[in-house]
Each structure stands twice: as structure tokens, then as C-alpha cells.
Design an enzyme around this catalytic site. Structure first.
Site, PDB file in Angstrom:
ATOM      1  N   GLY A   1      -4.313  -1.917   4.875  1.00 62.72           N
ATOM      2  CA  GLY A   1      -4.300  -2.587   6.165  1.00 62.72           C
ATOM      3  C   GLY A   1      -3.884  -1.738   7.345  1.00 62.72           C
TER       4      GLY A   1
ATOM      5  N   GLY B   1      -7.440   4.359   4.644  1.00 61.57           N
ATOM      6  CA  GLY B   1      -8.677   4.289   3.885  1.00 61.57           C
ATOM      7  C   GLY B   1      -9.857   3.998   4.776  1.00 61.57           C
ATOM      8  NE  ARG B   2     -10.719  -1.621   4.029  1.00 54.75           N
ATOM      9  CZ  ARG B   2     -10.331  -2.846   4.309  1.00 54.75           C
ATOM     10  NH1 ARG B   2     -11.209  -3.735   4.721  1.00 54.75           N
ATOM     11  NH2 ARG B   2      -9.065  -3.208   4.194  1.00 54.75           N
TER      12      ARG B   2
ATOM     13  CD  GLN C   1      -7.983   6.919  -7.465  1.00 55.88           C
ATOM     14  OE1 GLN C   1      -9.084   6.441  -7.283  1.00 55.88           O
ATOM     15  NE2 GLN C   1      -6.863   6.389  -6.953  1.00 55.88           N
TER      16      GLN C   1
ATOM     17  CG  MET D   1     -11.836   4.724   0.412  1.00 59.19           C
ATOM     18  SD  MET D   1     -12.005   4.573   2.217  1.00 59.19           S
ATOM     19  CE  MET D   1     -11.828   6.295   2.722  1.00 59.19           C
TER      20      MET D   1
ATOM     21  CE  LYS E   1      -4.804   4.176  -2.914  1.00 61.05           C
ATOM     22  NZ  LYS E   1      -5.188   2.764  -2.982  1.00 61.05           N
TER      23      LYS E   1
ATOM     24  CG  HIS F   1      -3.765  -1.524  -1.443  1.00 59.77           C
ATOM     25  ND1 HIS F   1      -5.113  -1.290  -1.392  1.00 59.77           N
ATOM     26  CD2 HIS F   1      -3.557  -2.565  -0.591  1.00 59.77           C
ATOM     27  CE1 HIS F   1      -5.694  -2.134  -0.561  1.00 59.77           C
ATOM     28  NE2 HIS F   1      -4.762  -2.925  -0.070  1.00 59.77           N
TER      29      HIS F   1
ATOM     30  CG  ASN G   1      -3.644   2.468   0.626  1.00 63.17           C
ATOM     31  OD1 ASN G   1      -4.190   1.968  -0.352  1.00 63.17           O
ATOM     32  ND2 ASN G   1      -4.328   2.820   1.691  1.00 63.17           N
TER      33      ASN G   1
ATOM     34  CB  CYS H   1     -10.026   0.284  -8.579  1.00 59.53           C
ATOM     35  SG  CYS H   1     -11.739  -0.166  -8.267  1.00 59.53           S
TER      36      CYS H   1
END
Length: 331
Positions: free
Chosen positions: A211, A231-232, A68, A16, A137, A169, A209, A98
Site C-alpha cells: 500500500g 511494488g506497484r 526470489q 512482481m 517475504k 506485506h 511493504n 503470494c
């Protein structure tokens, strides 16, 4: 001879930007000994021409850590991957997910979903340059792509070059019309498609990945997949990580309370302060540690207001921790 570290992707903390720096990773490592941690994305060009220690330096105590990379030039990515491997990372990951404008202008990140052959070329060049694993990713698609066409096409290309591990993701990225922040929540999740990819590519390791808001919900969504990446949720509610070692790896959890996590992190903070680092650089990653617990507001307030001050030291952390105790006693 140093023993090679083999990354175990059953649970990963996502790369992140502006968040998963070396201080964040050191804090997360207090909470979980086994999760695979990822750096912020570093561009191959920056590694070739910038301050490598500042960009991708890390403490061996953070291991297992994956680097990464962002880029789209196979030769440059191969050189950057070699630099990362020489530094001791246990994996190098290519970012094809991204959606930021800066990333698009550099022809890397999510826009690479439109160029599966180039992604495969990049990954192959990296794989040939280093002995450690190379992974990808990605999103399930971008803009007007049909994910059920775009995603298997991409996976077919990379699998043909010997890449066996992909983190997906489970949202599209809309490169036009949505901000990077909106791209993390507005495009709908499609976990079913990711599960279908595991059935279609059984020999690939596929990590879910997107949600996943808690460790429990992530494990419930995993199904037939090989692992999950938070993640978050891992960043904003880091105590979620304290249950990973037992729930995922069958090992003992390293700390039993947020207080114990703070105590375990204090020696690292002290070393960094002695090296000239500002307290806020470490404590900003700890703000969510008491989320949902008594004293959480006091903890955040004291750290937010005082850690940024010149000369702030461990006394600020101790004051914030002490402020949680009366709240806990009265809960």
C-alpha cells in the site's frame, strides 16, 4: 576476486510476477543506483529442471539484485539458492506471501504462513547452502489466522534459524474468496502490527511493504522500521524511483528528468534489439514514466500501439519522446 555486493534494504523494489524481469530491472537501475531490486519469483523446481538462463539470467549492471524463490522443499530450495548464488545474486529471498491459486497448489507462497516450522526448515537449508544473505517475504497472516499470533510465531521460528531480514506485506492474504489482484488491495493494511514486530524483534531487520503509493508516503510510514519496499507504485509510476538515491541514501540522483532517463536506457534497448528481443519487451516497463506530466498520454499511446509491431526499433521510442515535448512546452 569479485567484491561481494552487500544488499542495502533501506529501499527495495518488490518482486512482481510478469513485471520485474531483467528488462524492467535494467530500466529501474537507470533511475536509481542504490535501491535493491528483486527478480520475479522463480520456483525451485523450475530452476532445477528448466532453462536457468531464461529463468534467472541477469546483467551484472542490474546489481544489487536479489533472487526470489518459491517452493517448500528444503533440499530443492537449497540447490536453487546455490544456483542463484553461483549466478551472482547478492541475496536469495523465500516467498511466503503470494496468494495465487497456482502457488497454493504447489504448497508455497502465502499458504506457508500456516507452516512456520517448514518455513524455518526451508530458510535454514538455503542459509547453509550459500554464503550470501537469505531473507523472507511474508504477509501478516492468511485466512482466519489472527495476525498478532501468526506473525510473531513465524518470526520467532525464522529468527531461531539465524534469519535476520524479513519483508512484511502488511495485509492478510485471503486464500479463499479473493483473487490475487483483490488480495493486493482489499484486506486492510496494518502498519501498526509491523511496527510492533520491530519492537518485539529488535535484532531483526524488518522492511515494510504493502500500500505504499509514493516514495514520500513510504518514508512517512517507515517509522522505526529498517526500510521500505514499493511494488506497484514503483512499476506504474517509475519516476518515483528517481528520487530514491538522494532521499534514502544521501547520494546524487542519477537522472534529472524523464527525458534523461529515456536517453540513458536507449543503449540497453539497442543491445537487446540487436540480440533479437522485441521492442515491446523493454518499452512496456516504461509506459508510466511520464505519469502526471504533460505528454503522458501521447507517450503511452505511441509506445503501446507501435512497439509491438514486427521490426519496431528505437525510432518508436524517439517518436514517443518527441510527442511529449510540445505538450511540455505548452504546459
Amino acid at each position: 576476486m569479485t567484491t561481494a555486493i552487500i544488499p542495502d534494504r533501506r529501499f527495495c523494489v518488490a518482486p512482481m510476477m510478469d513485471w520485474t524481469d531483467r528488462h524492467c530491472r535494467s530500466f529501474h537501475r537507470v533511475l536509481t543506483r542504490h535501491a535493491l531490486l528483486y527478480t520475479e519469483m522463480a520456483t525451485s523446481a523450475a530452476i532445477m529442471h528448466g532453462d536457468v538462463e531464461r529463468l534467472i539470467g541477469f546483467d551484472p549492471a542490474e546489481q544489487a539484485v536479489a533472487l526470489q524463490l518459491g517452493g517448500s522443499d528444503p533440499d530443492e530450495l537449497a540447490k536453487a539458492a546455490r544456483t542463484g548464488a553461483d549466478r551472482g545474486y547478492c541475496e536469495v529471498n523465500l516467498n511466503a506471501g503470494c496468494p495465487s491459486d497456482r502457488v497454493q497448489s504447489g504448497r508455497f507462497g502465502a499458504c506457508l504462513m500456516r507452516e512456520p516450522e517448514l518455513v524455518a526448515d526451508c530458510l535454514q537449508a538455503m542459509k547453509e547452502a550459500i554464503a550470501i544473505p537469505v531473507t523472507l517475504k511474508c504477509r501478516i497472516g492468511v485466512d482466519d489466522q489472527e495476525p498478532r499470533d501468526a506473525l510473531p510465531d513465524l518470526l520467532s521460528h525464522v529468527q531461531s534459524r539465524g534469519i535476520r531480514s524479513v519483508i512484511i506485506h502488511a495485509r492478510k492474504a485471503w486464500l479463499k474468496g479473493l483473487s490475487p489482484k483483490e488480495n493486493r488491495s482489499i484486506p486492510p493494511l496494518d502498519y501498526d502490527l509491523v511496527h510492533e514486530m520491530k519492537a518485539a524483534f529488535p535484532d531483526m531487520e524488518i522492511i515494510l511493504n504493502g500500500g505504499l503509493e509514493t516514495l514520500e508516503s513510504g518514508l512517512a510510514a517507515q517509522g522505526n522500521l529498517d526500510g521500505i519496499m514499493l511494488g506497484r507504485a514503483a512499476y506504474h509510476t517509475p519516476w518515483e524511483l528517481a528520487g530514491v538515491d538522494h532521499a534514502v541514501y544521501g547520494a546524487g540522483n542519477p537522472v534529472t528528468s524523464p527525458d534523461a532517463a529515456v536517453a540513458a536506457y536507449l543503449p540497453y534497448i539497442q543491445r537487446q534489439l540487436e540480440a533479437g528481443m522485441r521492442l515491446h519487451s523493454m518499452t512496456r516497463h516504461m509506459l508510466g514514466l511520464f505519469h502526471g506530466r504533460p505528454g503522458a498520454r501521447q507517450w503511452r499511446r505511441i509506445l503501446s500501439e507501435n512497439a509491438v509491431r514486427d521490426g519496431a526499433g528505437l525510432d518508436v521510442v524517439r517518436e514517443a519522446l518527441a510527442a511529449t515535448q510540445p505538450a511540455m512546452a505548452s504546459a
